[in-house]
Design a protein around this motif. Structure first.
Motif, short mmCIF file in Angstrom:
data_model
loop_
_atom_site.label_atom_id
_atom_site.label_comp_id
_atom_site.label_asym_id
_atom_site.label_seq_id
_atom_site.Cartn_x
_atom_site.Cartn_y
_atom_site.Cartn_z
N UNK A 13 0.86 -1.19 0.00
CA UNK A 13 0.00 0.00 0.00
C UNK A 13 0.89 1.23 0.00
N UNK A 14 0.74 2.08 -1.00
CA UNK A 14 1.50 3.34 -1.08
C UNK A 14 3.01 3.14 -0.89
N UNK A 15 3.53 2.07 -1.47
CA UNK A 15 4.96 1.81 -1.40
C UNK A 15 5.42 1.10 -0.14
N UNK A 16 4.51 0.82 0.78
CA UNK A 16 4.85 0.09 2.01
C UNK A 16 4.39 -1.36 1.83
N UNK A 17 5.35 -2.28 1.89
CA UNK A 17 5.03 -3.71 1.73
C UNK A 17 5.04 -4.39 3.08
#
Length: 137
Positions: A13-17
């Protein structure tokens, strides 16, 4: 360093894995008395361009009979980690259930360096004990 093969559930999500790997804790479980325990290893990887801080968590835990429990609180394992771009944060926690199987999913509340709050998905994962696997076959 990312080791995606070690994790069975992944969401970005939004570059956060967020990567999750559950493990049945047989040494802490007592099936004869209706008590099963799992540990889960979570790795949060920051692939975004901003430093982020994990502020809170929200879990939906469902047991094998469909009974749902919502759990929320500040941070994870007593911390509110700051994760730099390209960095990661790992932790291990646990979940007891009164059934030999269940399911967990949820979200983390994050804040970026600009003060913007956003939510990151924790991918759903199954909690299945060895005795539940045998019953399902």
């Amino acid at each position: 360093m990312s080791l995606p093969g070690l994790f069975t559930s992944v969401a970005t999500t939004e570059g956060i894995t967020v990567r999750v790997q559950p493990r049945y804790a047989g040494d802490q479980s007592d099936p004869g008395n209706g008590h099963w325990v799992w540990h889960y290893h979570i790795r949060i990887e920051n692939g975004s361009g901003m430093t982020v801080q994990l502020i809170d968590r929200y879990w939906i835990i469902t047991d094998g009979q469909g009974v749902r429990k919502d759990v929320m609180g500040e941070g994870v394992v007593g911390e509110q980690p700051v994760i730099e771009p390209g960095g990661s944060y790992d932790y291990v926690s646990g979940c007891p259930l009164s059934t030999p199987m269940g399911h967990m999913q949820g979200r983390y509340g994050m804040v970026d360096t600009g003060g913007r709050r956003f939510e990151v998905e924790i991918p759903g994962f199954d909690l299945i004990s060895p005795d539940a696997k045998g019953a399902a076959n």
